[in-house]
Design an enzyme around this catalytic site. Structure first.
Site, short mmCIF file in Angstrom:
data_model
loop_
_atom_site.label_atom_id
_atom_site.label_comp_id
_atom_site.label_asym_id
_atom_site.label_seq_id
_atom_site.Cartn_x
_atom_site.Cartn_y
_atom_site.Cartn_z
N PRO A 80 0.82 -1.22 0.00
CA PRO A 80 0.00 0.00 0.00
C PRO A 80 0.85 1.27 0.00
O PRO A 80 0.34 2.37 -0.23
CB PRO A 80 -0.82 -0.12 1.29
CG PRO A 80 -0.21 -1.22 2.09
CD PRO A 80 0.61 -2.06 1.18
N GLU B 256 3.40 -8.07 8.54
CA GLU B 256 3.62 -6.62 8.64
C GLU B 256 4.47 -6.09 7.49
O GLU B 256 4.86 -4.93 7.49
CB GLU B 256 4.31 -6.28 9.98
CG GLU B 256 3.42 -6.47 11.19
CD GLU B 256 2.13 -5.67 11.10
OE1 GLU B 256 2.19 -4.46 10.88
OE2 GLU B 256 1.06 -6.29 11.22
N ARG C 288 -4.88 -8.31 -20.54
CA ARG C 288 -5.96 -8.06 -21.51
C ARG C 288 -5.57 -7.01 -22.55
O ARG C 288 -6.25 -6.85 -23.56
CB ARG C 288 -7.26 -7.70 -20.79
CG ARG C 288 -7.21 -6.44 -19.99
CD ARG C 288 -8.46 -6.26 -19.17
NE ARG C 288 -9.65 -6.02 -19.98
CZ ARG C 288 -9.92 -4.90 -20.60
NH1 ARG C 288 -9.06 -3.88 -20.54
NH2 ARG C 288 -11.01 -4.75 -21.30
N ASP D 125 -12.14 0.82 -23.75
CA ASP D 125 -12.11 0.68 -22.29
C ASP D 125 -12.37 1.99 -21.57
O ASP D 125 -11.95 3.05 -22.04
CB ASP D 125 -10.69 0.27 -21.84
CG ASP D 125 -10.48 -1.21 -21.95
OD1 ASP D 125 -11.45 -1.93 -22.11
OD2 ASP D 125 -9.30 -1.60 -21.87
N1 ADE Z 1 -0.78 -5.27 -0.03
C1 ADE Z 1 -1.62 -4.93 0.95
N2 ADE Z 1 -2.40 -3.90 0.60
C2 ADE Z 1 -2.04 -3.57 -0.68
C3 ADE Z 1 -2.47 -2.58 -1.60
N3 ADE Z 1 -3.42 -1.71 -1.30
N4 ADE Z 1 -1.88 -2.54 -2.80
C4 ADE Z 1 -0.89 -3.41 -3.12
N5 ADE Z 1 -0.45 -4.35 -2.29
C5 ADE Z 1 -1.01 -4.45 -1.09
#
Ligand code: ADE
Length: 250
Positions: free
Chosen positions: A88, A116, A154, A169
């Protein structure tokens, strides 16, 4: 194009490679899908792949040694492919990025973290890019890697049944896709727009451009504002406004 996924849950990924569009792409030899189980590279008899974080705190951190060995094994097979960490904290993925990666056609090695996260030294020494699929936290990178692989695969010529399919798209040129209809012509009193039954391709194209603009304006005003309107789009919107004005007067 080759996709390699480093994971602690290889069955999740291999099942993805065995179905639908991915399967067809692999059958046609346009893409290859490969899974590496990080646990296969653990070095102790308990098959440990995680450990407590230095400095304390909750959760576990993925250890360096098995991850490094797994990444090097993947690199050996496809040395050209960049190593991408799913996190994230990464750069937000979007359609433009999918198109860039599909055009680069170098393949990709995905590292899917769990717990974690992974030891920072792996990120700084072996990872080329960190990618996120959105501002939320999942329990691992597997779903994120599948999202990315699907959206790139794709776009590879020949993977989709019709080459036109990905041209209209949503998000291409910052516009959402036009409304689609299929049989029956009348569904519980709701009718298909007449122009789509006319066989007049010029008119159908015009209608689709208008529908795409309407969708973007109504559902994603942020996208609508982002790009300048072309002269043709301005004309379509003026016409739409006139139609609305007539409706209001009625
Ligand atoms: N791993 C955990 N959350 C994630 C996300 N939002 N994007 C990519 N990998 C992740």
């Amino acid at each position: 194009m080759d996709f390699t996924v480093l994971t602690l849950f290889p069955e999740l990924i291999s099942s993805f490679f065995e179905h639908g569009m991915m399967f067809r792409g692999i059958e046609k030899k346009l893409i290859t899908g490969h899974c590496i189980n990080i646990r296969d590279f653990s070095t102790d008899r308990h098959n440990t792949i995680d450990d407590r974080p230095y400095g304390g705190g909750s959760g576990m951190v993925m250890k360096q040694e098995p991850l490094k060995a797994a990444i090097l094994a993947a690199k050996k097979r496809t040395p050209e492919s960049p190593v991408v960490l799913m996190t994230p904290q990464g750069t937000r993925f979007n359609q433009e990025k999918a198109m860039t990666l599909a055009l680069q056609n170098k393949g990709l090695i995905f590292v899917c973290g769990r717990y974690e996260g992974i030891d920072e030294r792996i990120t700084t020494t072996l990872v080329d890019e960190e990618i996120s699929i959105g501002d939320y936290v999942m329990t691992g990178g597997e779903l994120a890697s599948m999202v990315i692989i699907d959206s790139i695969a794709r776009l590879i010529p020949g993977v989709l049944g019709s080459p036109e399919s990905s041209k209209s798209d949503s998000f291409t040129d910052d516009r959402l896709e036009y409304a689609q209809y299929t049989r029956p012509e009348d569904f519980e009193g709701l009718k298909v727009p007449e122009v789509l039954l006319s066989g007049n391709h010029g008119k159908i194209n015009q209608w689709r451009k208008k529908s795409s603009l309407q969708h973007t304006f109504l559902k994603r005003p942020d996208l609508f504002k982002k790009t300048k309107l072309s002269a043709e789009e301005k004309k379509i919107i003026k016409q739409w406004c006139q139609e609305l004005e007539i409706l209001v007067r009625e």
